[in-house]
Write a protein that holds these residues in place. Structure first.
Motif, PDB file in Angstrom:
ATOM      1  N   MET A   5       5.285 -24.324  11.592  1.00  0.00           N
ATOM      2  CA  MET A   5       6.446 -23.552  12.045  1.00  0.00           C
ATOM      3  C   MET A   5       6.119 -22.056  12.034  1.00  0.00           C
ATOM      4  SD  MET A   5      10.299 -23.443  10.427  1.00  0.00           S
ATOM      5  CE  MET A   5      10.430 -25.230  10.516  1.00  0.00           C
ATOM      6  N   GLU A   6       5.431 -21.628  10.971  1.00  0.00           N
ATOM      7  CA  GLU A   6       5.037 -20.217  10.868  1.00  0.00           C
ATOM      8  C   GLU A   6       4.018 -19.857  11.949  1.00  0.00           C
ATOM      9  OE1 GLU A   6       2.801 -17.241   7.673  1.00  0.00           O
ATOM     10  OE2 GLU A   6       3.458 -19.246   7.049  1.00  0.00           O
ATOM     11  N   ILE A   7       3.043 -20.739  12.165  1.00  0.00           N
ATOM     12  CA  ILE A   7       2.027 -20.488  13.195  1.00  0.00           C
ATOM     13  C   ILE A   7       2.685 -20.379  14.572  1.00  0.00           C
ATOM     14  CG2 ILE A   7       0.101 -21.532  14.462  1.00  0.00           C
ATOM     15  CD1 ILE A   7      -0.795 -20.303  11.883  1.00  0.00           C
ATOM     16  N   ARG A   8       3.601 -21.292  14.857  1.00  0.00           N
ATOM     17  CA  ARG A   8       4.251 -21.292  16.176  1.00  0.00           C
ATOM     18  C   ARG A   8       5.112 -20.048  16.369  1.00  0.00           C
ATOM     19  NH1 ARG A   8       8.608 -22.967  19.048  1.00  0.00           N
ATOM     20  NH2 ARG A   8       9.828 -23.424  17.174  1.00  0.00           N
ATOM     21  N   SER A   9       5.768 -19.618  15.309  1.00  0.00           N
ATOM     22  CA  SER A   9       6.604 -18.415  15.422  1.00  0.00           C
ATOM     23  C   SER A   9       5.745 -17.182  15.687  1.00  0.00           C
ATOM     24  CB  SER A   9       7.440 -18.223  14.149  1.00  0.00           C
ATOM     25  OG  SER A   9       6.612 -17.954  13.029  1.00  0.00           O
ATOM     26  N   HIS A  10       4.602 -17.111  15.023  1.00  0.00           N
ATOM     27  CA  HIS A  10       3.684 -15.990  15.269  1.00  0.00           C
ATOM     28  C   HIS A  10       3.160 -16.030  16.705  1.00  0.00           C
ATOM     29  CE1 HIS A  10       2.656 -15.495  10.704  1.00  0.00           C
ATOM     30  NE2 HIS A  10       3.885 -15.107  11.008  1.00  0.00           N
ATOM     31  N   TYR A  11       2.872 -17.231  17.180  1.00  0.00           N
ATOM     32  CA  TYR A  11       2.375 -17.392  18.547  1.00  0.00           C
ATOM     33  C   TYR A  11       3.439 -16.941  19.563  1.00  0.00           C
ATOM     34  CZ  TYR A  11       1.037 -19.758  22.874  1.00  0.00           C
ATOM     35  OH  TYR A  11       0.731 -20.043  24.189  1.00  0.00           O
ATOM     36  N   VAL A  12       4.687 -17.312  19.337  1.00  0.00           N
ATOM     37  CA  VAL A  12       5.775 -16.932  20.244  1.00  0.00           C
ATOM     38  C   VAL A  12       5.948 -15.415  20.260  1.00  0.00           C
ATOM     39  CG1 VAL A  12       8.267 -17.052  20.622  1.00  0.00           C
ATOM     40  CG2 VAL A  12       6.986 -19.123  20.054  1.00  0.00           C
TER      41      VAL A  12
ATOM     42  N   SER B 160       1.205 -28.511   6.256  1.00  0.00           N
ATOM     43  CA  SER B 160       2.611 -28.908   6.203  1.00  0.00           C
ATOM     44  C   SER B 160       3.342 -28.473   7.472  1.00  0.00           C
ATOM     45  CB  SER B 160       3.287 -28.275   4.982  1.00  0.00           C
ATOM     46  OG  SER B 160       3.280 -26.851   5.112  1.00  0.00           O
ATOM     47  N   GLU B 161       4.539 -29.021   7.657  1.00  0.00           N
ATOM     48  CA  GLU B 161       5.330 -28.662   8.830  1.00  0.00           C
ATOM     49  C   GLU B 161       5.762 -27.191   8.765  1.00  0.00           C
ATOM     50  OE1 GLU B 161       8.988 -30.451  11.531  1.00  0.00           O
ATOM     51  OE2 GLU B 161       8.328 -31.455   9.705  1.00  0.00           O
ATOM     52  N   LYS B 162       5.983 -26.696   7.563  1.00  0.00           N
ATOM     53  CA  LYS B 162       6.348 -25.285   7.403  1.00  0.00           C
ATOM     54  C   LYS B 162       5.224 -24.376   7.890  1.00  0.00           C
ATOM     55  CE  LYS B 162       7.820 -21.924   3.919  1.00  0.00           C
ATOM     56  NZ  LYS B 162       8.100 -21.682   2.474  1.00  0.00           N
ATOM     57  N   PHE B 163       3.969 -24.791   7.630  1.00  0.00           N
ATOM     58  CA  PHE B 163       2.808 -24.013   8.075  1.00  0.00           C
ATOM     59  C   PHE B 163       2.798 -23.926   9.605  1.00  0.00           C
ATOM     60  CE2 PHE B 163      -1.538 -24.114   9.767  1.00  0.00           C
ATOM     61  CZ  PHE B 163      -2.070 -22.956   9.214  1.00  0.00           C
TER      62      PHE B 163
ATOM     63  N   SER C  77       6.534 -32.599  14.119  1.00  0.00           N
ATOM     64  CA  SER C  77       7.273 -32.120  15.300  1.00  0.00           C
ATOM     65  C   SER C  77       6.903 -30.676  15.654  1.00  0.00           C
ATOM     66  CB  SER C  77       8.776 -32.230  15.041  1.00  0.00           C
ATOM     67  OG  SER C  77       9.157 -31.460  13.911  1.00  0.00           O
ATOM     68  N   GLU C  78       6.695 -29.832  14.646  1.00  0.00           N
ATOM     69  CA  GLU C  78       6.344 -28.431  14.911  1.00  0.00           C
ATOM     70  C   GLU C  78       4.962 -28.310  15.545  1.00  0.00           C
ATOM     71  OE1 GLU C  78       7.875 -25.527  14.787  1.00  0.00           O
ATOM     72  OE2 GLU C  78       9.743 -26.553  14.269  1.00  0.00           O
ATOM     73  N   LEU C  79       4.018 -29.146  15.079  1.00  0.00           N
ATOM     74  CA  LEU C  79       2.682 -29.141  15.668  1.00  0.00           C
ATOM     75  C   LEU C  79       2.745 -29.600  17.126  1.00  0.00           C
ATOM     76  CD1 LEU C  79      -0.383 -28.932  15.611  1.00  0.00           C
ATOM     77  CD2 LEU C  79      -0.468 -31.195  14.539  1.00  0.00           C
TER      78      LEU C  79
ATOM     79  N   LYS D 179      -6.647 -19.125  11.117  1.00  0.00           N
ATOM     80  CA  LYS D 179      -5.780 -19.778  10.132  1.00  0.00           C
ATOM     81  C   LYS D 179      -5.777 -21.298  10.275  1.00  0.00           C
ATOM     82  CE  LYS D 179      -2.395 -16.151   9.046  1.00  0.00           C
ATOM     83  NZ  LYS D 179      -0.961 -15.770   9.124  1.00  0.00           N
ATOM     84  N   ILE D 180      -5.832 -21.787  11.511  1.00  0.00           N
ATOM     85  CA  ILE D 180      -5.741 -23.238  11.716  1.00  0.00           C
ATOM     86  C   ILE D 180      -7.112 -23.902  11.790  1.00  0.00           C
ATOM     87  CG2 ILE D 180      -3.582 -22.909  12.980  1.00  0.00           C
ATOM     88  CD1 ILE D 180      -5.087 -23.598  15.536  1.00  0.00           C
ATOM     89  N   LEU D 181      -8.187 -23.112  11.841  1.00  0.00           N
ATOM     90  CA  LEU D 181      -9.533 -23.679  11.976  1.00  0.00           C
ATOM     91  C   LEU D 181      -9.909 -24.630  10.837  1.00  0.00           C
ATOM     92  CD1 LEU D 181     -12.030 -23.682  13.771  1.00  0.00           C
ATOM     93  CD2 LEU D 181     -12.904 -21.729  12.469  1.00  0.00           C
ATOM     94  N   PRO D 182      -9.533 -24.369   9.552  1.00  0.00           N
ATOM     95  CA  PRO D 182      -9.909 -25.299   8.471  1.00  0.00           C
ATOM     96  C   PRO D 182      -9.323 -26.702   8.595  1.00  0.00           C
ATOM     97  CG  PRO D 182      -9.265 -23.156   7.577  1.00  0.00           C
ATOM     98  CD  PRO D 182      -8.897 -23.148   9.025  1.00  0.00           C
ATOM     99  N   PHE D 183      -8.321 -26.890   9.472  1.00  0.00           N
ATOM    100  CA  PHE D 183      -7.656 -28.190   9.563  1.00  0.00           C
ATOM    101  C   PHE D 183      -8.209 -29.067  10.688  1.00  0.00           C
ATOM    102  CE2 PHE D 183      -4.576 -25.061   7.940  1.00  0.00           C
ATOM    103  CZ  PHE D 183      -4.273 -25.619   6.719  1.00  0.00           C
TER     104      PHE D 183
END
Length: 267
Positions: free
Chosen positions: A103-110, A98-101, A200-202, A86-90
């Motif tokens: 936030m979602e990635i970090r929540s899935h990781y947790v 976006s920060e929302k993106f 901040s989320e990143l 999911k994060i590879l294209p960036f």
């Protein structure tokens, strides 16, 4: 199958070589391989089959422990790889998330990290048993291979067992270490994101990637990572050298003379 074939061949060859009378081969086989059982109870072929079945089931259960570690590792690794994809294209900086993106990635990781901890809590004893069992059996098979009085079928069995154990142990450590490697892989992509793409989320996500150790452990004594493979290989070599030296110094000590009545001693 190779073990039982070698056992049957060795017992039959021993009886022929020593000239022992063998009217009932199953009884002879049981008296030589399970004397510690039939010393206390009368011989019965049904009891012999039950103990043969139990020995086979226990051997298969050892492999089931390894399979549990392998399959759970592959399953969790699959979802960590989804995060990475999911994060590879960036990574190039052309696209900015976006920060929302994040936030979602970090929540899935947790959530996945919590899953690893919960799974490891259930598998800790199995991991210790699996690693200890594989280490012991590999040393045991190496000692048997080094023996000079083994029959051809016994040598084939010991080589097959050693190869199987080596592959099985490598798969356990590799699958578990890949979970650790894939969980950390997004860190490389995040470090390539330009400054104007940071939020901040990143930053919190990167902090967790650096601090968290996502790996199976044997009750906290060791982690199943790539370094563990080399450590276990070093342990096998070290113990094997010690045992080979000990076997060389004590060669012939305590051995039963071929065709001796002591072979049937139950004391």
């Amino acid at each position: 199958m190779s073990s039982k074939t070698a056992d049957v061949y060795n017992q039959y060859h021993e009886a022929e070589y020593c000239g022992w009378e063998m009217k009932n081969f199953p009884y002879y086989f049981a008296s030589r391989n399970y004397w510690f059982i039939f010393k206390h109870i009368p011989y019965n072929i049904l009891i012999l089959l039950i103990f043969e079945y139990a020995a086979t089931v226990l051997t298969l259960s050892w492999s089931c422990h390894d399979l549990m570690i392998i399959l759970t590792s592959l399953g969790i690794t699959f979802y960590f790889r989804k995060i990475y994809e999911k994060i590879l294209p960036f990574h190039s900086g052309v696209m900015i998330a976006s920060e929302k993106f994040w936030m979602e990635i970090r929540s899935h990781y947790v959530i996945l990290c919590e899953l690893v901890k919960a799974t490891n809590g259930s598998l800790s004893l199995i991991i210790i048993h699996s690693c200890g069992k594989n280490l012991y059996l590999m040393c045991y098979e190496l000692i048997n291979i080094a023996r000079k009085d083994e029959s051809i079928l016994s040598s084939v069995h010991h080589w097959c067992s050693l190869i199987n154990l080596t592959i099985q142990t490598t798969m356990v450590f590799y699958s578990a270490s890949m979970m650790h490697e894939i969980a950390k892989s997004p860190l490389t992509v995040c470090n390539r994101i330009p400054n104007f793409g940071w939020c901040s989320e990143l930053e919190r996500y990167i902090g967790q990637l650096k601090s968290d150790r996502v790996a199976y452990t044997g009750m906290g004594f060791f982690h199943l990572t790539k370094r563990s493979i080399l450590a276990m290989a070093g342990s096998v070599v070290t113990y094997e050298l010690v045992m080979l030296k000990f076997a060389e110094d004590t060669e012939g000590v305590g051995d039963v003379v071929p065709c001796s009545n002591l072979a049937f001693s139950k004391d």
